[in-house]
Enzyme design. Structure first.
Site, PDB file in Angstrom:
ATOM      1  N   HIS A 208       0.812  -1.230   0.000  1.00 36.09           N
ATOM      2  CA  HIS A 208       0.000   0.000   0.000  1.00 36.09           C
ATOM      3  C   HIS A 208       0.841   1.274   0.000  1.00 36.09           C
ATOM      4  O   HIS A 208       0.299   2.369  -0.072  1.00 36.09           O
ATOM      5  CB  HIS A 208      -0.967   0.018   1.185  1.00 36.09           C
ATOM      6  CG  HIS A 208      -0.288   0.302   2.490  1.00 36.09           C
ATOM      7  ND1 HIS A 208       0.479  -0.625   3.139  1.00 36.09           N
ATOM      8  CD2 HIS A 208      -0.247   1.428   3.248  1.00 36.09           C
ATOM      9  CE1 HIS A 208       0.955  -0.096   4.241  1.00 36.09           C
ATOM     10  NE2 HIS A 208       0.547   1.151   4.335  1.00 36.09           N
TER      11      HIS A 208
HETATM   12  C1  UD1 Z   1      -2.539   5.401   6.040  1.00 39.16           C
HETATM   13  C2  UD1 Z   1      -1.258   5.755   6.783  1.00 39.16           C
HETATM   14  C3  UD1 Z   1      -0.251   4.631   6.662  1.00 39.16           C
HETATM   15  C4  UD1 Z   1      -0.863   3.317   7.090  1.00 39.16           C
HETATM   16  C5  UD1 Z   1      -2.107   3.072   6.247  1.00 39.16           C
HETATM   17  C6  UD1 Z   1      -2.790   1.781   6.605  1.00 39.16           C
HETATM   18  C7  UD1 Z   1      -0.741   8.137   6.738  1.00 39.16           C
HETATM   19  C8  UD1 Z   1       0.174   9.166   6.165  1.00 39.16           C
HETATM   20  N1  UD1 Z   1      -0.629   6.923   6.213  1.00 39.16           N
HETATM   21  O1  UD1 Z   1      -2.217   5.357   4.657  1.00 39.16           O
HETATM   22  O2  UD1 Z   1       0.841   4.903   7.509  1.00 39.16           O
HETATM   23  O3  UD1 Z   1       0.067   2.279   6.902  1.00 39.16           O
HETATM   24  O4  UD1 Z   1      -3.007   4.156   6.511  1.00 39.16           O
HETATM   25  O5  UD1 Z   1      -3.897   1.586   5.830  1.00 39.16           O
HETATM   26  O6  UD1 Z   1      -1.490   8.447   7.629  1.00 39.16           O
HETATM   27  N2  UD1 Z   1      -9.667   5.073   1.635  1.00 39.16           N
HETATM   28  C9  UD1 Z   1     -10.845   4.397   1.552  1.00 39.16           C
HETATM   29  N3  UD1 Z   1     -11.464   4.032   2.715  1.00 39.16           N
HETATM   30  C10 UD1 Z   1     -10.965   4.346   3.936  1.00 39.16           C
HETATM   31  C11 UD1 Z   1      -9.773   5.058   3.990  1.00 39.16           C
HETATM   32  C12 UD1 Z   1      -9.113   5.419   2.843  1.00 39.16           C
HETATM   33  O7  UD1 Z   1     -11.323   4.089   0.480  1.00 39.16           O
HETATM   34  O8  UD1 Z   1     -11.590   4.003   4.953  1.00 39.16           O
HETATM   35  C13 UD1 Z   1      -8.953   5.429   0.404  1.00 39.16           C
HETATM   36  C14 UD1 Z   1      -9.141   6.848  -0.005  1.00 39.16           C
HETATM   37  O9  UD1 Z   1      -9.306   6.908  -1.365  1.00 39.16           O
HETATM   38  C15 UD1 Z   1      -7.816   7.503   0.391  1.00 39.16           C
HETATM   39  C16 UD1 Z   1      -6.822   6.357   0.243  1.00 39.16           C
HETATM   40  O10 UD1 Z   1      -7.567   5.177   0.564  1.00 39.16           O
HETATM   41  O11 UD1 Z   1      -7.518   8.596  -0.422  1.00 39.16           O
HETATM   42  C17 UD1 Z   1      -5.636   6.482   1.148  1.00 39.16           C
HETATM   43  O12 UD1 Z   1      -6.061   6.705   2.492  1.00 39.16           O
HETATM   44  P1  UD1 Z   1      -5.172   7.629   3.480  1.00 39.16           P
HETATM   45  O13 UD1 Z   1      -5.790   7.688   4.821  1.00 39.16           O
HETATM   46  O14 UD1 Z   1      -4.855   8.911   2.798  1.00 39.16           O
HETATM   47  O15 UD1 Z   1      -3.777   6.897   3.601  1.00 39.16           O
HETATM   48  P2  UD1 Z   1      -3.373   5.360   3.547  1.00 39.16           P
HETATM   49  O16 UD1 Z   1      -2.699   5.118   2.248  1.00 39.16           O
HETATM   50  O17 UD1 Z   1      -4.496   4.464   3.937  1.00 39.16           O
END
Ligand code: UD1
Length: 364
Positions: A208
């Site tokens: 990821h």
């Molecule tokens: C975040 C953490 C990372 C952790 C990871 C675990 C930061 C900088 N990064 O990264 O350290 O390892 O979580 O998952 O905080 N999305 C959904 N549903 C959700 C949440 C997110 O669809 O419930 C999608 C959204 O499109 C979002 C993308 O996933 O833009 C990324 O989510 P985000 O919270 O920005 O960071 P992660 O890559 O999940």
């Protein structure tokens, strides 16, 4: 009665807060009260809700509902909304865990309002500033008052930036508390028989990190190299939402890669415990494989958790795909290290944190 804010925002936070909440609830002296604040950084049932359910974490008292956005958008929204809460009803200490955006945003907000900050999993460093998590760790540690660490290396890193000894509490790893307390409740995933999975006869893959999954070519090359060198074993690949976006544009994945949604905790640990090996770019999973003694290959050039390599079952393979084959060859030659358990990863870290916090309030 002192009020403790406990902050949780994204998936890896939830396993880290559960033992702290249990510790507070079971505290003999019972002098502490807490307020659980979910920032809403992760909001899907698969990324958030299922963890609360399975780990018996109480419903958050407050949900800031920030949702997705850029790093700055999320940081700003969390700070703005948490500040409002603190203005209405300040707490006596703010506990933040790990290294996600929510961790840093709430630490800054609380400290600016003169509320002491305690950082759980403080002091770990990858020294890779391209990772948003590394920036979050550095900022959080530079403004925290109390530091709960998972390793002696983390303590050294903190001393090197001038943190006094009496602020550093080497307590162990709360994520491992959660692993050990749930080890007898694990659940076989529903697709186990559909995919004809057999214990120690499949691999688990998780990816990821933006550096691995945001670019189609890098992700495609990785997936094909892994599949081609896996002796045709099934490769179970729980897909993070970020990875799903890039995967949509890749046609014809290798036949032995099975995509599944992000797994609930009890199913995921079942899956890794019974796997032959895990290939990942996660940090937390390398800690879990170390305790479960499952071989782990990390597709990153650095780690903030060196003990998983020096003591545990983890090896840093890097992001160059050429390194994948030799590593899988070593696995299939049954040449992987066994590993030992890092100090204080014993299931009592949450209690140590709660005792330390009780002492802090007793002294003040
Ligand atoms: C975040 C953490 C990372 C952790 C990871 C675990 C930061 C900088 N990064 O990264 O350290 O390892 O979580 O998952 O905080 N999305 C959904 N549903 C959700 C949440 C997110 O669809 O419930 C999608 C959204 O499109 C979002 C993308 O996933 O833009 C990324 O989510 P985000 O919270 O920005 O960071 P992660 O890559 O999940």
């Amino acid at each position: 009665m002192p009020l403790i804010d406990i902050i949780a925002g994204a998936r890896p936070n939830f396993m880290k807060i559960a033992p702290i909440i249990r510790g507070i609830e079971e505290s003999q002296i019972n002098k502490l009260s807490y307020r659980l604040i979910h920032t809403g950084q992760h909001y899907d049932n698969t990324m958030s809700g299922s963890f609360f359910e399975q780990l018996n974490i109480p419903e958050p008292h407050i949900n800031l509902e920030v949702g997705s956005g850029t790093q700055a958008e999320q940081t700003g929204a969390i700070m703005f909304r948490y500040e409002k809460i603190l203005l209405e009803n300040p707490s006596d200490i703010c506990i933040v865990v790990g290294d996600v955006t929510s961790t840093m945003a709430c630490a800054i907000t609380a400290q600016k309002m003169k509320i002491p900050v305690a950082h759980v999993e403080a002091g770990i460093r990858s020294k890779d500033w391209t990772m948003p998590e590394e920036i979050n760790r550095m900022v959080t540690d530079s403004i925290s008052n109390y530091f709960f660490t998972t390793s002696t290396t983390a303590g050294e890193n903190l001393r090197n930036i001038g943190v006094p000894d009496d602020r550093i509490f080497f307590v162990g790893n709360t994520m491992i508390d959660t692993l050990l307390s749930n080890i007898n409740r694990l659940k076989k995933p529903t697709y186990w028989s559909k995919f004809d999975l057999k214990a120690k006869n499949y691999l688990v893959l998780t990816l990821h990190r933006p550096s691995n999954v945001d670019e189609r070519k890098q992700l495609t090359d990785q997936l094909f190299t892994i599949a081609e060198n896996s002796h045709n074993l099934p490769i179970i690949f729980p897909v993070h939402p970020r990875t799903a976006k890039t995967l949509q544009s890749i046609k014809d994945l290798p036949h032995n890669i099975y995509l599944v949604p992000p797994q609930p905790y009890l199913q995921f640990i079942y899956l890794i415990q019974n796997s032959k090996a895990v290939i990942t770019d996660s940090g937390g999973i390398t800690e879990e494989t170390t305790i479960l003694k499952v071989p782990c290959m990390t597709l990153r050039d650095t780690t903030e958790r060196p003990e998983t390599v020096f003591l545990g079952t983890n090896e840093l393979i890097g992001t160059d795909n050429k390194a994948i084959k030799p590593s899988l060859d070593k696995l299939f030659a049954d040449n992987w290290k066994q590993g030992t358990t890092p100090e204080k990863w014993d299931g009592k870290s949450g209690l140590r944190i709660v005792c330390a916090i009780e002492d802090l309030f007793r002294e003040s």
